[in-house]
Design a protein around this motif. Structure first.
Motif, PDB file in Angstrom:
ATOM      1  N   SER A  86       2.434   4.834 -11.300  1.00 53.10           N
ATOM      2  CA  SER A  86       2.186   5.359 -12.647  1.00 53.10           C
ATOM      3  C   SER A  86       2.427   4.291 -13.702  1.00 53.10           C
ATOM      4  CB  SER A  86       3.096   6.570 -12.899  1.00 53.10           C
ATOM      5  OG  SER A  86       2.955   7.046 -14.221  1.00 53.10           O
ATOM      6  N   ALA A  87       3.528   3.525 -13.561  1.00 53.98           N
ATOM      7  CA  ALA A  87       3.819   2.457 -14.530  1.00 53.98           C
ATOM      8  C   ALA A  87       2.741   1.383 -14.502  1.00 53.98           C
ATOM      9  CB  ALA A  87       5.190   1.854 -14.236  1.00 53.98           C
ATOM     10  N   ARG A  88       2.209   1.073 -13.322  1.00 58.42           N
ATOM     11  CA  ARG A  88       1.150   0.063 -13.214  1.00 58.42           C
ATOM     12  C   ARG A  88      -0.126   0.524 -13.902  1.00 58.42           C
ATOM     13  NH1 ARG A  88       0.918   0.106  -8.199  1.00 58.42           N
ATOM     14  NH2 ARG A  88       2.473  -1.503  -7.784  1.00 58.42           N
ATOM     15  N   SER A  89      -0.399   1.827 -13.890  1.00 56.17           N
ATOM     16  CA  SER A  89      -1.645   2.336 -14.455  1.00 56.17           C
ATOM     17  C   SER A  89      -1.741   2.097 -15.951  1.00 56.17           C
ATOM     18  CB  SER A  89      -1.770   3.834 -14.163  1.00 56.17           C
ATOM     19  OG  SER A  89      -0.818   4.586 -14.910  1.00 56.17           O
ATOM     20  N   TYR A  90      -0.596   1.984 -16.642  1.00 52.78           N
ATOM     21  CA  TYR A  90      -0.627   1.778 -18.091  1.00 52.78           C
ATOM     22  C   TYR A  90      -1.106   0.383 -18.469  1.00 52.78           C
ATOM     23  CZ  TYR A  90       1.769   6.217 -18.816  1.00 52.78           C
ATOM     24  OH  TYR A  90       2.087   7.547 -18.852  1.00 52.78           O
ATOM     25  N   LEU A  92      -3.846  -0.821 -17.368  1.00 53.12           N
ATOM     26  CA  LEU A  92      -5.298  -0.749 -17.301  1.00 53.12           C
ATOM     27  C   LEU A  92      -5.830   0.197 -18.380  1.00 53.12           C
ATOM     28  CD1 LEU A  92      -5.586  -0.392 -13.423  1.00 53.12           C
ATOM     29  CD2 LEU A  92      -5.788  -2.485 -14.785  1.00 53.12           C
ATOM     30  N   PRO A  93      -7.085   0.024 -18.748  1.00 53.78           N
ATOM     31  CA  PRO A  93      -7.664   0.945 -19.749  1.00 53.78           C
ATOM     32  C   PRO A  93      -7.744   2.370 -19.198  1.00 53.78           C
ATOM     33  CG  PRO A  93      -9.017  -1.031 -19.475  1.00 53.78           C
ATOM     34  CD  PRO A  93      -8.023  -1.044 -18.364  1.00 53.78           C
ATOM     35  N   THR A  94      -7.699   3.299 -20.116  1.00 49.86           N
ATOM     36  CA  THR A  94      -7.894   4.701 -19.775  1.00 49.86           C
ATOM     37  C   THR A  94      -9.296   5.104 -20.210  1.00 49.86           C
ATOM     38  OG1 THR A  94      -5.548   5.209 -20.048  1.00 49.86           O
ATOM     39  CG2 THR A  94      -7.088   7.061 -20.151  1.00 49.86           C
ATOM     40  N   VAL A  95     -10.092   5.577 -19.290  1.00 46.14           N
ATOM     41  CA  VAL A  95     -11.480   5.949 -19.569  1.00 46.14           C
ATOM     42  C   VAL A  95     -11.650   7.427 -19.249  1.00 46.14           C
ATOM     43  CG1 VAL A  95     -13.906   5.522 -19.031  1.00 46.14           C
ATOM     44  CG2 VAL A  95     -12.262   3.625 -18.998  1.00 46.14           C
ATOM     45  N   GLY A  96     -12.277   8.152 -20.174  1.00 37.41           N
ATOM     46  CA  GLY A  96     -12.496   9.573 -19.962  1.00 37.41           C
ATOM     47  C   GLY A  96     -13.801  10.023 -20.580  1.00 37.41           C
ATOM     48  N   ALA A  97     -14.328  11.101 -20.095  1.00 35.94           N
ATOM     49  CA  ALA A  97     -15.540  11.704 -20.653  1.00 35.94           C
ATOM     50  C   ALA A  97     -15.137  12.828 -21.597  1.00 35.94           C
ATOM     51  CB  ALA A  97     -16.425  12.247 -19.544  1.00 35.94           C
ATOM     52  N   ALA A  98     -15.876  12.929 -22.727  1.00 36.84           N
ATOM     53  CA  ALA A  98     -15.559  13.975 -23.704  1.00 36.84           C
ATOM     54  C   ALA A  98     -16.826  14.671 -24.168  1.00 36.84           C
ATOM     55  CB  ALA A  98     -14.808  13.368 -24.877  1.00 36.84           C
ATOM     56  N   PRO A  99     -17.556  15.305 -23.260  1.00 38.61           N
ATOM     57  CA  PRO A  99     -18.788  15.983 -23.677  1.00 38.61           C
ATOM     58  C   PRO A  99     -18.473  17.189 -24.557  1.00 38.61           C
ATOM     59  CG  PRO A  99     -18.253  16.525 -21.410  1.00 38.61           C
ATOM     60  CD  PRO A  99     -17.280  15.470 -21.828  1.00 38.61           C
ATOM     61  N   GLY A 100     -19.384  17.509 -25.450  1.00 44.29           N
ATOM     62  CA  GLY A 100     -19.173  18.649 -26.334  1.00 44.29           C
ATOM     63  C   GLY A 100     -20.488  19.196 -26.865  1.00 44.29           C
ATOM     64  N   VAL A 131     -15.073   7.752 -23.493  1.00 44.05           N
ATOM     65  CA  VAL A 131     -14.060   7.269 -24.417  1.00 44.05           C
ATOM     66  C   VAL A 131     -13.082   6.388 -23.646  1.00 44.05           C
ATOM     67  CG1 VAL A 131     -12.262   7.917 -26.064  1.00 44.05           C
ATOM     68  CG2 VAL A 131     -14.296   9.351 -25.790  1.00 44.05           C
ATOM     69  N   ALA A 132     -12.790   5.228 -24.162  1.00 46.58           N
ATOM     70  CA  ALA A 132     -11.852   4.295 -23.521  1.00 46.58           C
ATOM     71  C   ALA A 132     -10.763   3.915 -24.514  1.00 46.58           C
ATOM     72  CB  ALA A 132     -12.577   3.055 -23.028  1.00 46.58           C
ATOM     73  N   SER A 133      -9.561   3.803 -23.999  1.00 46.15           N
ATOM     74  CA  SER A 133      -8.447   3.334 -24.824  1.00 46.15           C
ATOM     75  C   SER A 133      -7.625   2.336 -24.014  1.00 46.15           C
ATOM     76  CB  SER A 133      -7.558   4.512 -25.265  1.00 46.15           C
ATOM     77  OG  SER A 133      -6.978   5.152 -24.151  1.00 46.15           O
ATOM     78  N   TYR A 134      -7.067   1.385 -24.700  1.00 42.12           N
ATOM     79  CA  TYR A 134      -6.312   0.321 -24.026  1.00 42.12           C
ATOM     80  C   TYR A 134      -5.227  -0.175 -24.964  1.00 42.12           C
ATOM     81  CZ  TYR A 134      -5.234  -4.227 -21.961  1.00 42.12           C
ATOM     82  OH  TYR A 134      -4.585  -5.304 -21.423  1.00 42.12           O
ATOM     83  N   GLU A 135      -3.997  -0.208 -24.422  1.00 43.00           N
ATOM     84  CA  GLU A 135      -2.885  -0.756 -25.206  1.00 43.00           C
ATOM     85  C   GLU A 135      -2.700  -2.220 -24.838  1.00 43.00           C
ATOM     86  OE1 GLU A 135       1.969  -0.368 -25.774  1.00 43.00           O
ATOM     87  OE2 GLU A 135       0.845   1.329 -24.928  1.00 43.00           O
ATOM     88  N   VAL A 136      -2.802  -3.072 -25.830  1.00 40.14           N
ATOM     89  CA  VAL A 136      -2.588  -4.498 -25.611  1.00 40.14           C
ATOM     90  C   VAL A 136      -1.088  -4.731 -25.436  1.00 40.14           C
ATOM     91  CG1 VAL A 136      -2.899  -6.813 -26.542  1.00 40.14           C
ATOM     92  CG2 VAL A 136      -4.636  -5.055 -26.976  1.00 40.14           C
ATOM     93  N   LEU A 142       4.895  -2.867 -21.424  1.00 45.55           N
ATOM     94  CA  LEU A 142       4.357  -2.236 -20.220  1.00 45.55           C
ATOM     95  C   LEU A 142       4.726  -3.029 -18.973  1.00 45.55           C
ATOM     96  CD1 LEU A 142       0.811  -1.200 -21.509  1.00 45.55           C
ATOM     97  CD2 LEU A 142       2.926   0.145 -21.469  1.00 45.55           C
ATOM     98  N   ARG A 143       4.686  -4.347 -19.080  1.00 42.80           N
ATOM     99  CA  ARG A 143       5.040  -5.164 -17.919  1.00 42.80           C
ATOM    100  C   ARG A 143       6.522  -5.039 -17.590  1.00 42.80           C
ATOM    101  NH1 ARG A 143       2.883 -10.564 -20.103  1.00 42.80           N
ATOM    102  NH2 ARG A 143       2.884  -9.328 -22.025  1.00 42.80           N
ATOM    103  N   ARG A 144       7.361  -4.956 -18.618  1.00 45.82           N
ATOM    104  CA  ARG A 144       8.790  -4.735 -18.353  1.00 45.82           C
ATOM    105  C   ARG A 144       9.012  -3.348 -17.731  1.00 45.82           C
ATOM    106  NH1 ARG A 144      11.109  -9.659 -18.178  1.00 45.82           N
ATOM    107  NH2 ARG A 144      11.219 -10.702 -20.208  1.00 45.82           N
ATOM    108  N   SER A 145       8.262  -2.377 -18.184  1.00 46.92           N
ATOM    109  CA  SER A 145       8.377  -1.043 -17.588  1.00 46.92           C
ATOM    110  C   SER A 145       7.979  -1.079 -16.119  1.00 46.92           C
ATOM    111  CB  SER A 145       7.495  -0.040 -18.348  1.00 46.92           C
ATOM    112  OG  SER A 145       7.931   0.104 -19.685  1.00 46.92           O
ATOM    113  N   LEU A 146       6.931  -1.844 -15.797  1.00 52.29           N
ATOM    114  CA  LEU A 146       6.519  -1.974 -14.407  1.00 52.29           C
ATOM    115  C   LEU A 146       7.584  -2.708 -13.599  1.00 52.29           C
ATOM    116  CD1 LEU A 146       4.472  -1.641 -12.166  1.00 52.29           C
ATOM    117  CD2 LEU A 146       3.302  -3.712 -12.999  1.00 52.29           C
ATOM    118  N   GLN A 147       8.183  -3.741 -14.178  1.00 52.46           N
ATOM    119  CA  GLN A 147       9.266  -4.439 -13.479  1.00 52.46           C
ATOM    120  C   GLN A 147      10.420  -3.488 -13.166  1.00 52.46           C
ATOM    121  OE1 GLN A 147      10.383  -7.746 -15.950  1.00 52.46           O
ATOM    122  NE2 GLN A 147       8.615  -8.995 -15.383  1.00 52.46           N
TER     123      GLN A 147
END
Length: 465
Positions: A86-90, A92-100, A131-136, A142-147
């Motif tokens: 879960s910590a590693r996933s942060y 990477l970008p988060t991509v999702g579909a938002a049809p409406g 929709v894509a979001s990414y935290e720089v 995030l890397r410290r959290s993964l460590q």
């Protein structure tokens, strides 16, 4: 620029904790060896095979797949592994579909209604975006959290090894305690047979007028007292058998351990050097990984002072008509960047850093304590084996002396030179010394098992995953 920023990580880096390491163990025991052997060859599974006991081998193998404590520890490892993923996933970008789909009616007197000539408007709006979001990770949060997550996972894996070792040694201790009980029961059975003969002798002499009813009563008292001691010892054996059943993940009535009255000899145990414990003992490895996790969490807390930079993007289609939705003219796209920086938090960020640093100091002190206790545990068992070896030799002499005393007392009693009370005292001394000798032998086996645990494991087998 983003790559340069992403290479920065705030907070301290992990360094191997230092701990005092004595040059050698003070203890020098019979039944142990001070030779240094490679840590990888002695750190892990199958250590119990050094006792060359097929019954113990079978118990240890059963426990690995059935013991509930081991299953709990395995679940903890699986949980920690999932948290690491879960910590590693942060990162990477988060991509999702938002049809409406929506249908909207706008008011006639709405502002800026020139497109409909002042009339009310009703229209459909169909959107199908990704929709894509990414935290720089500019500051390494995030890397410290993964460590921290990885170190926690490694700590849980070391804890699994420790739980396995703890379970295995507990089984061995209970097993050899049970065998020591069998040895004492054998002594009591032999003693009861001798006491029955003594009681028959005094009864016969009393019937022929050669002794008093007091001597008969004394012989009967000692016989009954010894029988009661046997019953108490059988209770102890039954409870040890029940404890073994639970350790093997079985119900109590499903396990029956055969009577094994002989006392085995403690094996040769390579002790190695004190520094080997730092890589061999799983509890030290667990403490070390906890220090690494606490170090990384300081970086997470410090990163909260800096702006959180995020990128968001959208690409897809939008149309008022489902038929024309996927036409290229109806494509939509957007890209945005944002930053959120703390200005006033009422001291919350400073408190978070202080808490992380305090947790680090706690984990470091716990590591140092674990190392010191590990040296103590090894020295305790080395001393125990040394003194128990000496005590065993002295006790063997005491057994021989008491048996000789009993023979002399019985001969003198038959000759009418002493009362039967002298024989009673001599028989009690023999029983006491033989039981003490058996208990010392059991303690030597137990001390050998605990020494192996204190050293961190055994000599054969592969590294536990």
């Amino acid at each position: 620029m983003t790559v340069m920023i992403a290479g920065c990580m705030v907070g301290p880096n992990y360094h191997v904790p230092s701990a005092p390491v004595p040059p050698a163990f003070n203890g020098s025991t019979t039944g142990t060896s001070s030779e240094t052997i490679p840590p990888a060859a002695i750190s892990y599974s199958d250590w119990w095979k050094v006792f060359h006991d097929p019954v113990l081998d079978d118990f240890e193998i059963q426990s690995d797949s059935a013991n509930r404590d081991i299953k709990i520890a395995i679940a903890h490892v699986d949980e920690a592994t999932a948290l690491t993923a879960s910590a590693r996933s942060y990162l990477l970008p988060t991509v999702g579909a938002a049809p409406g789909v929506s249908r909207t009616r706008e008011a006639q007197n709405r502002p800026n209604n020139g497109n409909t000539n002042g009339h009310a408007a009703t229209y459909n709006d169909i959107v199908m975006p990704l929709v894509a979001s990414y935290e720089v990770d500019a500051w390494g949060r995030l890397r410290r959290s993964l460590q921290a997550a990885r170190a926690t996972q490694q700590a849980s894996e070391a804890d699994l090894r420790f739980v396995r070792l703890e379970t295995e040694t507990t089984i061995a201790i209970d097993y050899y305690s049970l065998r020591e009980s069998d040895q004492e029961l054998r002594i009591l059975d032999r003693t009861l047979a001798d006491l029955q003969q003594g009681f028959d002798l005094t009864t016969s002499r009393f019937q022929h007028g050669l002794s008093s009813d007091l001597e008969v009563a004394q012989a009967k008292t000692l016989l009954d007292q010894t029988a009661a001691e046997k019953q108490a010892l059988e209770i102890q054996r039954a409870q040890l058998e029940h404890a073994l059943a639970v350790l093997l993940g079985r119900t109590v009535e499903s396990l029956s351990v055969p009577i094994l009255p002989d006392n085995p000899t403690p094996p040769e145990i390579p002790v190695g050097l004190p520094a080997d414990l730092l890589t061999r003992r799983p509890d030290i490895a667990e403490s070390d990984r906890n220090v690494a996790a606490a170090t990384a969490r300081i970086g997470v807390a410090k990163a909260a002072y800096f702006p959180q930079i995020s990128l968001t993007g959208l690409v897809g289609y939008e149309s008022t008509n489902a038929v024309s939705l996927l036409n290229w003219q109806n494509t939509i796209a957007s890209l945005a960047a944002s930053a959120t920086a703390p200005i006033f938090t009422g001291g919350r960020l400073r408190a978070g850093v202080d808490q992380a640093q305090a947790a680090y100091r706690e984990s470091l002190a716990q590591y140092e304590k674990t190392v010191l206790v590990s040296y103590q545990e090894v020295e305790d068992q080395l001393s125990a084996l040394q003194y128990l070896s000496n005590q065993s030799r002295s006790q063997a002499l005491a057994v021989a002396d008491s048996e000789r005393t009993e023979q002399i007392a019985m001969q003198r009693y038959k000759a009418g030179l002493v009362s039967y009370l002298d024989v009673v005292f001599a028989q009690q001394s023999v029983l006491s010394n033989e039981r003490t000798s058996s208990q010392i032998a059991g303690q030597r086996m137990t001390a050998s098992v605990v020494l192996i645990k204190s050293l961190g494991g055994g000599w054969t087998g592969s590294k536990t995953p």
